[in-house]
Design a protein around this motif. Sequence first.
Motif, mmCIF file in Angstrom:
data_model
loop_
_atom_site.group_PDB
_atom_site.id
_atom_site.type_symbol
_atom_site.label_atom_id
_atom_site.label_comp_id
_atom_site.label_asym_id
_atom_site.label_seq_id
_atom_site.Cartn_x
_atom_site.Cartn_y
_atom_site.Cartn_z
ATOM 1 N N GLN A 17 -15.193 -53.003 -32.785
ATOM 2 C CA GLN A 17 -15.675 -53.180 -33.647
ATOM 3 C C GLN A 17 -14.747 -53.018 -35.095
ATOM 4 N N GLN A 18 -14.508 -52.461 -35.440
ATOM 5 C CA GLN A 18 -13.616 -53.077 -36.529
ATOM 6 C C GLN A 18 -12.522 -53.775 -36.804
ATOM 7 N N VAL A 19 -12.134 -54.321 -35.858
ATOM 8 C CA VAL A 19 -11.542 -55.497 -35.641
ATOM 9 C C VAL A 19 -12.513 -56.724 -36.042
ATOM 10 N N ARG A 25 -14.746 -61.439 -41.816
ATOM 11 C CA ARG A 25 -14.677 -61.933 -42.870
ATOM 12 C C ARG A 25 -13.389 -62.374 -43.121
ATOM 13 N N CYS A 26 -12.385 -62.399 -42.092
ATOM 14 C CA CYS A 26 -11.866 -62.829 -42.682
ATOM 15 C C CYS A 26 -11.178 -64.875 -42.032
ATOM 16 N N LYS A 27 -12.601 -64.785 -41.144
ATOM 17 C CA LYS A 27 -12.796 -66.704 -41.623
ATOM 18 C C LYS A 27 -13.277 -67.158 -43.067
ATOM 19 N N LYS A 28 -13.659 -66.125 -43.623
ATOM 20 C CA LYS A 28 -14.778 -66.501 -45.331
ATOM 21 C C LYS A 28 -12.893 -66.548 -45.922
ATOM 22 N N TRP A 29 -12.311 -65.801 -45.594
ATOM 23 C CA TRP A 29 -11.124 -66.047 -46.663
ATOM 24 C C TRP A 29 -10.037 -67.914 -46.837
ATOM 25 N N GLN A 38 -6.227 -62.729 -39.408
ATOM 26 C CA GLN A 38 -6.812 -62.867 -38.031
ATOM 27 C C GLN A 38 -5.049 -62.668 -36.889
ATOM 28 N N LEU A 39 -3.899 -63.054 -37.609
ATOM 29 C CA LEU A 39 -2.776 -62.484 -36.843
ATOM 30 C C LEU A 39 -3.081 -61.226 -36.810
ATOM 31 N N VAL A 40 -3.020 -60.405 -37.806
ATOM 32 C CA VAL A 40 -2.828 -59.527 -38.300
ATOM 33 C C VAL A 40 -3.453 -58.324 -37.608
ATOM 34 N N MET A 41 -5.127 -58.906 -37.281
ATOM 35 C CA MET A 41 -6.251 -58.430 -36.604
ATOM 36 C C MET A 41 -5.948 -58.243 -35.359
#
Length: 347
Positions: A17-19, A25-29, A38-41
């Motif tokens: 869920q957290q990921v 949020r990453c897609k908005k960056w 996204q790689l880090v996640m």
Amino acid sequence: MQVCKDVEDWIEEQVQQQVQQQQKRCKKWPWPLSWFCQLVMALVWVFVWIWTKIIRVVCEVVWTIANILAALVNLLAAIPLLGPLILAIGRAFSSFISYLVGQFDGVARLAGLRLTKHLRVHVIPLCRGRIPLANKAHLEEAMRRTEKIFYECAQIRVHTTFHSPVVNPPESSIHVGMKEDMILDQAWLKGSWFQVHSLTLFESSVWASLGIGNPVVVYVVAGVGYGEDSSYQGVSGGPFVDWVAVEAMTVGSQIQAPVPVAGMPAIALQPPRLFPPVVATDFAVVGVPNPAYQESVIAHEICHALGLLGHANSNPGELMVPGTITGTALSPFQVGLIRSSPKVTFF
């Protein structure tokens, strides 16, 4: 092993869920930050997945060892004389801890926060040889009343499981003593038989040995009490054992519908000795009411098994009065005690 799988599933669910939320949020960056995020996640998810598998393996090894040790303890608990002492010490310890923790539930109820708790009950009629002492129709009616009492009085949801009658139990097991006779029965072979049979119903040897979340096993027997004590309809060893015994709701129903045994030819059955005696009964009659049976006796005995050791705190018209049970009410003190039992849980 279910407990280890549940832990693994819970960890993966929470992390996933957290990921997923962070990936949104990453897609908005702006790029390349969104790509790097996204790689880090993805790496975090792989890392957590590997560690959950490691935790699962460690959990299963520890749980297996714990089950082996608990099975040995449960085996000792089935030995006459020594077993009941071990069982009583273990149940007394778990009850003490549970009652201490249960004070928080009492404070919450005083503050108006009333949470539903749960109790599991297994109902098992014994047979006189191959002839059941009770049938499911009567047991269902009795347990519906029991479930209603516990929920309305203490907000405890009773989950009932009905089992097939025990065919050819030891002859002595269909009669259980009262008071000091109950202690002697529990300490000797009869108590060992009931305890061993009850252990087969528990999901895990660990929980069975600790007494946490254990079900209460209700055995339907032919008679409770010997001699002058035979007017009783139920008996309980209190929180120190996992079972109670109650008399059959009817007499006469056991002389029909025998339990079939594979490979054995049908035989003519003789009416067993009825308890208590019934005047002008008939061999073909099914479901003759037990004239001594009290509708709330199962709830009464389960309350004893949950920690209400005596009847001193009960008033006329309440569930825990001695002798004839004329009511279903429980005092706030009694409610607090049974809700604090280690057999009563929030799940």
